[in-house]
Motif scaffolding. Sequence first.
Motif, PDB file in Angstrom:
ATOM      1  N   ARG A   1      49.293  12.731  23.587  1.00 29.57           N
ATOM      2  CA  ARG A   1      50.661  12.268  23.843  1.00 29.57           C
ATOM      3  C   ARG A   1      51.630  12.937  22.874  1.00 29.57           C
ATOM      4  O   ARG A   1      52.745  13.322  23.246  1.00 29.57           O
TER       5      ARG A   1
ATOM      6  N   CYS B   1      49.503  11.312  29.925  1.00 30.38           N
ATOM      7  CA  CYS B   1      50.560  12.052  29.230  1.00 30.38           C
ATOM      8  C   CYS B   1      51.631  12.566  30.181  1.00 30.38           C
ATOM      9  O   CYS B   1      52.672  13.053  29.727  1.00 30.38           O
TER      10      CYS B   1
ATOM     11  N   LEU C   1      56.522   7.518  23.192  1.00 30.63           N
ATOM     12  CA  LEU C   1      55.420   6.558  23.191  1.00 30.63           C
ATOM     13  C   LEU C   1      55.907   5.264  22.544  1.00 30.63           C
ATOM     14  O   LEU C   1      56.549   5.296  21.497  1.00 30.63           O
TER      15      LEU C   1
ATOM     16  N   GLY D   1      60.036   7.453  19.939  1.00 31.16           N
ATOM     17  CA  GLY D   1      59.105   6.380  20.238  1.00 31.16           C
ATOM     18  C   GLY D   1      59.358   5.159  19.372  1.00 31.16           C
ATOM     19  O   GLY D   1      60.155   5.197  18.430  1.00 31.16           O
TER      20      GLY D   1
END
Length: 284
Positions: free
Chosen positions: A214, A184, A221, A128
């Motif tokens: 998540r 999610c 993310l 992420g």
Amino acid sequence: MTDTIHNTILPMTDTTVTPEDYTGEDGLLYCGKCHKPKEAYFPEGKTFFGRDRHPSECDCQRAARKEREAAEKQRSHLETVERLKRQGFTDKTMQDWTFANDNGSCPQMKNAAGYVARWEQIKDGNYGLLLWGKVGTGKSYFAGCIANALMEQEVPVCMTNFAAILNDLTASFAGRNEYISRLCSFPLLIIDDFGIERGTEYGLEQVYNVIDSRYRSRKPLIVTTNLTLEELQHPEDTAHARIYDRLLEMCSPLCFTGENLRKAAAQGKMERLKRLLAGKEICL
């Protein structure tokens, strides 16, 4: 049953004939344009309802079929991308945040292109990004470019913000778990303008629930925020600490510096307006 065979199956074995076609020395029909057979004999002298041959694609027919298939594939692709963008963005203007529309003023944009180019490794490694920096430095546009590029590869992406999320959760309290599960389910979730929703105990609890869910989904993310890295690393209380700790565990910080691009754009627009009001030509 016999009528069904004659009316349904046998026409499928008919060969389409055009005025240019001709019969070759082997008794088969040939295309008058590419001069390739449009028929072929059944193997080993076999027949089908008295017929000893079946249709075969000549080069012209094959090219036409491939062209039709390519057009249908492109049409289906465009419909899929349009649907993904309609469902994935909370704001329609985000659909214009693309690499093609980038003016080159954000020095970090090469990293966005790299994120997309290596998406399979990014996804498998659950990498992420935490995009932080001052207002107007291109963080949201950076994230939008990634979202649009992945959607154009038919990868579902959701780009939203916690203000919208909290509104949706409040409106559908009974379906809160299902709503978070849907968030999610996206291969990539982008949360824009993180930090503006700070305040109520309920709000902070829901922010944590979304981020923690998540985290447990083990999917990437991307978060944009105007908070500084110092603020994220040294939160003011326990409620913020557990949220920020999760974020920093999931997302690698990427700093955005430089001039306020929004102010620069607004200044440029003002200058163009002044020239227009003065009766001068401008180049857009």
